[in-house]
Design a protein around this motif. Structure first.
Motif, short mmCIF file in Angstrom:
data_model
loop_
_atom_site.label_atom_id
_atom_site.label_comp_id
_atom_site.label_asym_id
_atom_site.label_seq_id
_atom_site.Cartn_x
_atom_site.Cartn_y
_atom_site.Cartn_z
N ASP A 5 0.84 -1.20 0.00
CA ASP A 5 0.00 0.00 0.00
C ASP A 5 0.88 1.25 0.00
O ASP A 5 2.11 1.16 -0.02
CB ASP A 5 -1.00 -0.01 1.17
CG ASP A 5 -0.33 0.02 2.54
OD1 ASP A 5 0.84 0.44 2.63
OD2 ASP A 5 -0.99 -0.36 3.52
N ASN A 40 3.16 -1.06 3.48
CA ASN A 40 2.72 -2.30 4.11
C ASN A 40 2.16 -3.26 3.07
O ASN A 40 1.55 -2.84 2.09
CB ASN A 40 1.64 -2.01 5.16
CG ASN A 40 2.15 -1.10 6.25
OD1 ASN A 40 3.22 -1.32 6.79
ND2 ASN A 40 1.39 -0.07 6.57
N LYS A 51 -0.31 -5.51 1.29
CA LYS A 51 -1.77 -5.49 1.23
C LYS A 51 -2.32 -6.80 1.78
O LYS A 51 -1.73 -7.87 1.60
CB LYS A 51 -2.24 -5.29 -0.21
CG LYS A 51 -1.93 -3.92 -0.76
CD LYS A 51 -2.47 -3.77 -2.17
CE LYS A 51 -2.21 -2.38 -2.72
NZ LYS A 51 -2.68 -2.27 -4.11
N THR A 52 -3.43 -6.72 2.48
CA THR A 52 -4.00 -7.88 3.16
C THR A 52 -4.52 -8.94 2.19
O THR A 52 -4.62 -10.10 2.57
CB THR A 52 -5.14 -7.46 4.10
OG1 THR A 52 -6.13 -6.74 3.36
CG2 THR A 52 -4.60 -6.59 5.23
N ASP A 53 -4.83 -8.57 0.95
CA ASP A 53 -5.35 -9.56 0.00
C ASP A 53 -4.25 -10.29 -0.78
O ASP A 53 -4.53 -11.16 -1.60
CB ASP A 53 -6.36 -8.93 -0.96
CG ASP A 53 -5.83 -7.75 -1.73
OD1 ASP A 53 -4.92 -7.06 -1.21
OD2 ASP A 53 -6.32 -7.49 -2.84
#
Length: 82
Positions: free
Chosen positions: A31, A35, A37-39
């Motif tokens: 991002d 960080n 990305k959660t996906d």
């Protein structure tokens, strides 16, 4: 893989934790804050194996190599290893 190697007996090695990321993710994997990305799929169960005293498994008679400049008793530049 490490467990398979350990079945052959004890050996000295460094184990470094590693994270594997899905390499088919389309787009930026981080991002705007840097960080992950959660996906993005990831696997934290990997380790990098660095063998110590690896010259014990090196066949000096069959391999084509130049001696190390730092320690001429050890292999340096490898052309063909057995």
């Amino acid at each position: 893989m490490i467990q398979i190697l350990q079945n052959f007996g004890n050996f000295e090695a460094f184990f470094t934790p590693a994270i594997m990321l899905e390499d088919i993710y389309i787009g930026d994997v981080f991002d705007k804050n840097g960080n992950l990305k959660t996906d993005v799929k990831r696997n934290d169960d990997y380790q990098i194996l660095t063998l110590i005293n690896r010259e014990e498994c090196f066949n000096y008679e069959l391999s084509d190599f130049l001696p190390s400049e730092l320690d001429p008793k050890k292999p340096g530049l490898l052309k063909n290893m057995f």
